[in-house]
Motif scaffolding. Structure first.
Motif, PDB file in Angstrom:
ATOM      1  N   ASP A  96       0.800  -1.168  -0.092  1.00  0.00           N
ATOM      2  CA  ASP A  96      -0.125  -0.034   0.360  1.00  0.00           C
ATOM      3  C   ASP A  96       0.915   1.259  -0.105  1.00  0.00           C
ATOM      4  N   LEU A  97       1.906   1.192   0.966  1.00  0.00           N
ATOM      5  CA  LEU A  97       2.803   2.455   0.945  1.00  0.00           C
ATOM      6  C   LEU A  97       3.426   2.583  -0.357  1.00  0.00           C
ATOM      7  N   GLU A  98       3.962   1.483  -0.772  1.00  0.00           N
ATOM      8  CA  GLU A  98       4.759   1.483  -2.005  1.00  0.00           C
ATOM      9  C   GLU A  98       3.896   2.051  -3.203  1.00  0.00           C
ATOM     10  N   VAL A  99       2.728   1.565  -3.580  1.00  0.00           N
ATOM     11  CA  VAL A  99       1.964   2.208  -4.332  1.00  0.00           C
ATOM     12  C   VAL A  99       1.647   3.680  -4.084  1.00  0.00           C
ATOM     13  N   LEU A 100       1.426   4.290  -2.862  1.00  0.00           N
ATOM     14  CA  LEU A 100       1.304   5.531  -2.765  1.00  0.00           C
ATOM     15  C   LEU A 100       2.660   6.341  -3.349  1.00  0.00           C
ATOM     16  N   PHE A 101       3.606   5.650  -2.975  1.00  0.00           N
ATOM     17  CA  PHE A 101       4.920   6.552  -3.453  1.00  0.00           C
ATOM     18  C   PHE A 101       5.075   6.542  -4.892  1.00  0.00           C
ATOM     19  N   TYR A 102       4.591   5.546  -5.686  1.00  0.00           N
ATOM     20  CA  TYR A 102       4.733   5.461  -7.143  1.00  0.00           C
ATOM     21  C   TYR A 102       3.767   6.452  -7.822  1.00  0.00           C
ATOM     22  N   ILE A 103       2.494   6.274  -7.253  1.00  0.00           N
ATOM     23  CA  ILE A 103       1.547   7.064  -7.759  1.00  0.00           C
ATOM     24  C   ILE A 103       2.006   8.827  -7.641  1.00  0.00           C
ATOM     25  N   GLY A 104       2.439   8.787  -6.336  1.00  0.00           N
ATOM     26  CA  GLY A 104       2.940  10.293  -6.060  1.00  0.00           C
ATOM     27  C   GLY A 104       4.087  10.764  -7.233  1.00  0.00           C
ATOM     28  N   ARG A 105       5.247  10.057  -7.183  1.00  0.00           N
ATOM     29  CA  ARG A 105       6.197  10.149  -8.125  1.00  0.00           C
ATOM     30  C   ARG A 105       6.032  10.232  -9.408  1.00  0.00           C
ATOM     31  N   GLU A 106       5.149   9.450 -10.086  1.00  0.00           N
ATOM     32  CA  GLU A 106       4.941   9.514 -11.463  1.00  0.00           C
ATOM     33  C   GLU A 106       3.512  10.215 -11.794  1.00  0.00           C
ATOM     34  N   SER A 107       3.266  10.980 -10.767  1.00  0.00           N
ATOM     35  CA  SER A 107       1.826  11.544 -10.961  1.00  0.00           C
ATOM     36  C   SER A 107       0.825  10.861 -11.783  1.00  0.00           C
ATOM     37  N   GLU A 108       0.561   9.760 -11.169  1.00  0.00           N
ATOM     38  CA  GLU A 108      -0.419   8.771 -11.848  1.00  0.00           C
ATOM     39  C   GLU A 108      -1.933   9.304 -11.381  1.00  0.00           C
ATOM     40  N   PHE A 109      -2.929   8.832 -12.238  1.00  0.00           N
ATOM     41  CA  PHE A 109      -4.265   9.086 -11.514  1.00  0.00           C
ATOM     42  C   PHE A 109      -4.546   8.313 -10.535  1.00  0.00           C
ATOM     43  N   GLY A 110      -5.258   8.781  -9.544  1.00  0.00           N
ATOM     44  CA  GLY A 110      -5.610   8.196  -8.494  1.00  0.00           C
ATOM     45  C   GLY A 110      -6.619   6.764  -8.600  1.00  0.00           C
ATOM     46  N   GLU A 111      -7.121   6.793  -9.551  1.00  0.00           N
ATOM     47  CA  GLU A 111      -7.705   5.823  -9.968  1.00  0.00           C
ATOM     48  C   GLU A 111      -7.093   4.524 -10.148  1.00  0.00           C
ATOM     49  N   PHE A 112      -5.940   4.570 -10.539  1.00  0.00           N
ATOM     50  CA  PHE A 112      -4.927   3.582 -10.901  1.00  0.00           C
ATOM     51  C   PHE A 112      -4.671   2.811  -9.474  1.00  0.00           C
ATOM     52  N   TYR A 113      -4.983   3.214  -8.497  1.00  0.00           N
ATOM     53  CA  TYR A 113      -4.309   2.603  -7.167  1.00  0.00           C
ATOM     54  C   TYR A 113      -4.818   1.360  -6.893  1.00  0.00           C
ATOM     55  N   ASP A 114      -6.141   0.821  -7.273  1.00  0.00           N
ATOM     56  CA  ASP A 114      -6.355  -0.488  -7.181  1.00  0.00           C
ATOM     57  C   ASP A 114      -5.594  -1.464  -7.911  1.00  0.00           C
ATOM     58  N   LYS A 115      -5.605  -1.242  -9.239  1.00  0.00           N
ATOM     59  CA  LYS A 115      -4.666  -1.954 -10.161  1.00  0.00           C
ATOM     60  C   LYS A 115      -3.146  -1.943  -9.888  1.00  0.00           C
ATOM     61  N   MET A 116      -2.607  -0.851  -9.492  1.00  0.00           N
ATOM     62  CA  MET A 116      -1.230  -0.737  -9.110  1.00  0.00           C
ATOM     63  C   MET A 116      -0.993  -1.770  -7.796  1.00  0.00           C
ATOM     64  N   LEU A 117      -2.143  -1.269  -7.023  1.00  0.00           N
ATOM     65  CA  LEU A 117      -1.804  -2.309  -5.666  1.00  0.00           C
ATOM     66  C   LEU A 117      -1.771  -3.943  -5.912  1.00  0.00           C
TER      67      LEU A 117
END
Length: 406
Positions: A329-350
């Motif tokens: 969970d923490l790792e995904v938050l980091f990569y979403i923040g670093r890459e400026s990904e859409f928050g909607e990608f959270y579940d898939k990335m997790l």
């Protein structure tokens, strides 16, 4: 006596020559956008060279190539737009393959494009489409001195003004560039699933900002906000409800109306604990403009050993206190923040992060790879904002002052 053979003639246009400066990528190394952009650039460059160098003798001979390149650029842009919108099901079908730019433009104008910005850009193209379609319906009259009926091409005109053409080309080029980038952005936005038949994700973002905090939606002022949204985006009551539902479902857009969503595994307390441990192991170091980095010939081995010990202790603390799911969970938050990904990608990335880490024999490598990031805190804060936990982001900012995240 054997016959002497002449050397094979080289291809005058497509011979492969070693040239690092003037080899242009075409064909299998080319790109669709090279066509879309290229003809517009050719028209602009041609009229610029002609006028800036005062090549008066070339006015009559270059006028048609300039206008034809502009017309073809417009045709290619309209086809690019229709085809890409069809690819993401934003329009139901492709246009019949022909050179009728007016028909292509009307197809876009009459389609429900589901994006306010794109609808406006299509409307902005009207004067250029109408003008070029009136003088050249199918791309023939700017290329040949006579048309399909055997009549003189452009017989209704005697002169064209290159000053006017130049300024109009510049204006049309800006619109076509905006169309191209908006189409590509629109394609990317659609992958989030945050859209309706009538509103793109960008539209929903504007709507959420117009509606304000969810807690105020029962106030009398909400009626005025709702009416303003419906008027601006031409939405029926049912389509407005669809937009509101889409905003609520989106992790990132929901925060604009002050709705939050929990993270799947990690609690705020665990996230704060992990980042506090990281901050202790990675204290702020003042920037020294004269510091040239590590002195490889006179290394401070004691400091290196100390840093490695602190790093190992941090990794062990994370492994001991966070489950694999919480760490992911923490790792995904980091990569979403670093890459400026859409928050909607959270579940898939997790899901992907869990699958990857569950295949590892040891958690050490994964833990160290993430906890060694010097920008860990700021990007987890940005990620928390994006996935619908701005309150967690606010708490994390108290660990160490960093630039505000929007």
């Amino acid at each position: 006596m054997s016959e002497v053979k002449e050397p094979a003639a080289t291809d005058p246009f497509f011979e492969v020559i070693r040239d690092t400066h003037w080899n242009a990528c075409v064909g299998r190394q080319g790109n669709e956008l090279n066509y879309v952009d290229g003809y517009m650039e050719a028209a602009q460059q041609l009229v610029t060279v002609l006028m800036d160098n005062q090549l008066f003798a070339s006015r009559d001979t270059l006028a048609m190539p300039i206008l034809y390149n502009a017309r073809h650029a417009l045709e290619l842009s309209l086809k690019f737009t229709i085809n890409h919108l069809h690819r993401i099901s934003a329009v139901s079908a492709r246009h019949m393959p022909n050179h009728d730019i007016l028909s292509h433009w009307k197809y876009l104008q009459n389609a429900n494009l589901g994006d306010a910005a794109l609808r406006q850009l299509v409307q902005d193209l009207e004067p250029y489409v109408v003008s070029l379609a009136q003088i050249d319906e199918d791309g023939q009259e700017l290329r040949y001195p006579t048309n399909r009926d055997g009549q003189k091409s452009l017989s209704a005109f005697g002169v064209v003004n290159l000053h006017l053409i130049r300024s109009s080309l510049d204006a049309m080029a800006k619109i076509l560039t905006a169309v191209k980038y908006r189409v590509m952005e629109f394609e990317l936005e659609r992958t989030t699933g945050s859209y309706t038949k009538d509103c793109s994700r960008s539209d929903l973002k504007v709507i959420a900002e117009m509606l304000g905090a969810h807690s105020t939606w029962k106030d009398e002022s909400f009626t005025d906000k709702k009416d303003a949204v419906r008027e601006r985006f031409k939405l029926s009551s049912g389509k407005f409800s669809d937009a509101v539902d889409a905003i609520r479902r989106s992790r990132q857009l929901a925060t604009l109306v002050e709705l939050e969503k929990p993270l799947t595994y990690i609690s705020d307390e665990k996230a704060i604990f992990a980042l506090e441990q990281w901050a202790v192991a990675n204290p702020e170091r003042p920037q020294n403009p004269e510091d040239l980095g590590m002195d490889y010939f006179n290394r401070d081995w004691e400091k290196i050993a100390k840093d490695e010990r602190i790093s190992r202790e941090l990794d062990q603390t994370i492994i001991d206190n966070l489950s694999l799911e919480e760490f992911c969970d923490l790792e995904v938050l980091f990569y979403i923040g670093r890459e400026s990904e859409f928050g909607e990608f959270y579940d898939k990335m997790l899901t992907e992060s869990l699958e990857e880490h569950r295949q590892e024999k040891s958690r050490w490598a994964g833990a160290h790879h993430i906890m060694a990031k010097t920008n860990f805190l700021e990007n987890v804060i940005a990620g928390a904002h994006a996935v619908g936990r701005p309150s967690l982001a606010y708490k994390l900012r108290s660990i160490r002052p960093i630039a505000a995240v929007t």
